[in-house]
Design an enzyme around this catalytic site. Sequence first.
Site: not given
Ligand code: NDP
Ligand code: HSE
Length: 440
Positions: A13, A49, A105, A132, A134, A136, A187, A201, A205
């Site tokens: 995401t 992908r 986080k 923390v 997103g 902001i 997401g 979570d 933060k």
């Molecule tokens: P996702 O699950 O969407 O993305 C994580 C990606 O990492 C997936 O594509 C996954 O692949 C890949 N992955 C997993 N293991 C490995 C590995 N060993 N090597 C390489 N790639 C790997 O997570 P998000 O993007 O939602 O979140 C990412 C980070 O951002 C997290 O720490 C989350 O807490 C933080 N975050 C997320 C927010 C949000 O709105 N989503 C907001 C703020 C922070 P596969 O899917 O094939 O397993």
């Molecule tokens: N799962 C978190 C939330 C993503 O809902 O705020 C952003 O850190």
Amino acid sequence: MKPIQVGLLGIGTVGSGTFNVLKRNQQDIQGRAGRGIEITMVADLDVARAQSIVGPDVKVVNDARAVIANPDIDIVIELIGGYGIAKALVLEAIAAGKHVVTANKALLAVHGTEIFAAASAKGVMVAFEAAVAGGIPIIKALREGLTANRIQWIAGIINGTTNFILSEMRDKGLDFDVVLKEAQRLGYAEADPTFDIEGVDAAHKVTLMSAIAFGIPVQFDKAYVEGITKLGAADIKYAEQLGYRIKLLGITKRTAAGIELRVHPTLVPAKRLIANVEGAMNAVMAHGDAVGTTLYYGKGAGSEPTASAVIADLVDITRLHTADAAQRVPHLAFQPDAISNTPVLPMSEVVTSYYLRLRVADEAGVLAKVTGLLAEAGISIDAVLQREADEISGEAATQTDVIILTHDCAEAKMNAALAQMQALPTVLQPITRIRKEELA
Ligand code: NDP
Ligand code: HSE
């Protein structure tokens, strides 16, 4: 000048949002950074992908260590999440002399002390604006914008998933499970949504914000954590009738005895701006002695809002990476030798006010007994609301709900009074206790 080269670990995401925004706005970003910033290598478990997102010009591998080992990569972005492989990769990237950007986080709240120490020893930056609230820029605000202040408290809606759930339940009368599924589809939710709904979570933060605000180490293990799973629709309704909204707040305060660090559902006066923050939006209030109360509002989750913060970190690093490490903004705002050992208070020592809901037998003298126990404990009552018995339907019609708002008292004192009230034979169900903050 040759663009700074970035390796991206995890293109889900946030990773895909980061790639797309960086590409779309590359000219403006280069103008601000003084140099181009390019993601030239990506690691993801699903290579096909990932390649379809980044196109044929970017190298995609399934082994994140190949990115760290690439000598051309200056900055590694970790967007995998969790404490497992992500921790190993961040530490390996630091050891390889790479600057790191992460939105993780959970990792920093639990292992931040080790990670920041490793980065300082190696002279590299670990940037975490996206960790923390997103999109902001709250880390920047606390660490730099408010640097003149003695910060007194921070209170924030810092989990979009739970705020979305509470808003949808209140506005549309939807069930908890239905709204949680929608938050996952959009997401917002963590890979393990119990982190969202149980307050973990938000605690990650607020732990980071507390460290930055008060110059203490990150201490997630000292945070009090309570989520929204036990909240009932009745309490949301009664809170409204009393002029309050229920929000899951992350709160950290400086007191004479120590630092409060807590996450729990909280009654907030409906007239406060923060009480009107709805959906997946986040908002953080920070109170400093010079500036007074400030409020930061925006999207706290989602692909491009979070990417906005990740890219801000990339720009900061691009501007600063050639500067003397000692001149950079410290990871936690305070210089490492100025970090204090002010204790984080146990929840029993936290002082706050309360909303109590008691399901009682609808008979004479019940209210007097309950208020008598509060008076004996030295807990002052602010307001009492008793529902008409006929508002409670069916076989419970001989019962009624008594709602009590109290003034401030220490949690330990309230726990003792609650135990006594719960023992009354006329108190028929477990008492609901929700903390209340005026945020004035
Ligand atoms: P996702 O699950 O969407 O993305 C994580 C990606 O990492 C997936 O594509 C996954 O692949 C890949 N992955 C997993 N293991 C490995 C590995 N060993 N090597 C390489 N790639 C790997 O997570 P998000 O993007 O939602 O979140 C990412 C980070 O951002 C997290 O720490 C989350 O807490 C933080 N975050 C997320 C927010 C949000 O709105 N989503 C907001 C703020 C922070 P596969 O899917 O094939 O397993
Ligand atoms: N799962 C978190 C939330 C993503 O809902 O705020 C952003 O850190």
